[in-house]
Design an enzyme around this catalytic site. Structure first.
Site, PDB file in Angstrom:
ATOM      1  N   HIS A  32       0.853  -1.183   0.000  1.00  0.00           N
ATOM      2  CA  HIS A  32       0.000   0.000   0.000  1.00  0.00           C
ATOM      3  C   HIS A  32       0.901   1.249   0.000  1.00  0.00           C
ATOM      4  O   HIS A  32       2.135   1.125  -0.123  1.00  0.00           O
ATOM      5  CB  HIS A  32      -0.960  -0.009   1.192  1.00  0.00           C
ATOM      6  CG  HIS A  32      -0.285  -0.283   2.503  1.00  0.00           C
ATOM      7  ND1 HIS A  32       0.653   0.560   3.062  1.00  0.00           N
ATOM      8  CD2 HIS A  32      -0.380  -1.336   3.365  1.00  0.00           C
ATOM      9  CE1 HIS A  32       1.070   0.074   4.199  1.00  0.00           C
ATOM     10  NE2 HIS A  32       0.484  -1.093   4.413  1.00  0.00           N
ATOM     11  N   GLY A  37       1.984   3.069   2.267  1.00  0.00           N
ATOM     12  CA  GLY A  37       3.054   3.042   3.275  1.00  0.00           C
ATOM     13  C   GLY A  37       4.285   2.343   2.722  1.00  0.00           C
ATOM     14  O   GLY A  37       5.416   2.810   2.892  1.00  0.00           O
ATOM     15  N   HIS A  38       4.075   1.199   2.033  1.00  0.00           N
ATOM     16  CA  HIS A  38       5.209   0.494   1.430  1.00  0.00           C
ATOM     17  C   HIS A  38       5.844   1.356   0.329  1.00  0.00           C
ATOM     18  O   HIS A  38       7.057   1.366   0.166  1.00  0.00           O
ATOM     19  CB  HIS A  38       4.753  -0.835   0.819  1.00  0.00           C
ATOM     20  CG  HIS A  38       4.254  -1.826   1.828  1.00  0.00           C
ATOM     21  ND1 HIS A  38       2.923  -2.153   1.941  1.00  0.00           N
ATOM     22  CD2 HIS A  38       4.905  -2.560   2.759  1.00  0.00           C
ATOM     23  CE1 HIS A  38       2.777  -3.055   2.902  1.00  0.00           C
ATOM     24  NE2 HIS A  38       3.960  -3.314   3.418  1.00  0.00           N
TER      25      HIS A  38
END
Ligand code: PAF
Length: 279
Positions: free
Chosen positions: A32, A34-35
């Protein structure tokens, strides 16, 4: 450029460039935003970015969600392609763990407190797979999210205690506009669960706006209590970011306010980094 997909150790050895700074972003997939931010941090620091995608059975307890953990390889590959990742390392479980394996990493006392008390053996499993990934990929730099603050602290501890020549970078938590920290597990939340889950980030914001350790904990606790019985709080703690030992009123310097709670069948964690009693 299309990422090289390395499905085995042999593929990885062939893909690894000897002439570049190599950065590793270890993940369990279900990538997502964040990654994506971790991958961008890696890209700034390295000529070759390797993302590992491996749902590590060792870090799941017997009653946890290993079998239903989201596996979304095609979407993950699209994310890696869009972010210009050079190598996606996605080994099979049998390739990572031989059936007769004996030796693993112990996270020590720090692995048994806070999140480790709620998930016995979890951090031993995390450190074991991270050390194996470090040995296989041989990165110069590895990037992890501050959202898993105790995991990040333990990885820094492992690197220091075992003299691993790897720079560990912690990247800030990415949040939805309403405050919910991004997590691969958010996809399990029903609309109602998601509303209840917002109490975590509200509690952290309320805590961060207070001053002393007891006021911080009281302000955060009040927000969690206000969410009612649909939020099952596992812990709310104010800890030292390096040791995860709880801090008291006299503590001066960095601290982490960390929370874990269940809504519906989903367990979520979140935290905020603070400075107490600054000079
Ligand atoms: O944070 C995660 O996704 C995992 O714990 C990690 C570091 C990839 C190890 O399996």
């Amino acid at each position: 450029m299309e990422p090289i997909v390395a499905r085995s150790r042999g593929d990885l050895v062939k893909a690894r460039r000897g002439d570049a700074v190599v950065a590793l972003v270890p993940t369990m997939g279900a990538l997502h935003e964040g990654h994506r931010s971790l991958i961008r941090e890696a890209r700034v620091r390295a000529g070759q970015v390797v993302v590992s995608i491996f749902v590590n059975p060792l870090q799941f307890g017997p009653s946890e969600d290993f079998s239903r953990y989201p596996r979304t390889f095609d979407d993950d590959l699209n994310v890696c392609r869009a972010e210009g990742v050079d190598v996606v390392f996605c080994p099979a479980v049998e390739d990572m763990y031989s059936p007769d394996r004996q030796v693993s990493v112990s996270a020590g006392h720090m692995g048994t407190i806070v999140e480790g008390a709620a998930r016995p053996g979890h951090f031993d499993g995390v450190l074991t797979v991270v050390l194996k990934l470090f040995n296989l990929v041989r990165p110069d730099v590895a990037v992890f999210g501050q959202k898993d603050a105790q995991q990040l602290a333990l990885i820094r501890r492992m690197v220091a205690d075992l003299d691993l020549p790897i720079e560990i970078v912690g990247a800030p938590t990415v949040r939805e506009p309403d405050g919910l920290a991004l997590s691969s597990r958010n996809r399990y939340l029903s609309a109602d669960d998601r509303r209840v889950a917002l109490a975590l980030s509200r509690a952290l914001r309320a805590g961060a706006a207070a001053f002393t350790a007891s006021e911080i904990l009281a302000a955060a606790r009040a927000e969690l209590d206000a969410a009612g019985p649909r939020l099952g709080v596992d812990y709310l703690v104010l800890v030292d970011p390096e040791t995860f030992a709880e801090v008291n009123e006299s503590h001066a310097g960095p601290a982490v306010l960390a929370v874990a709670a269940r809504t519906g069948a989903t367990r979520l964690i979140d935290n905020v980094f603070l400075t107490l009693n600054p000079g």
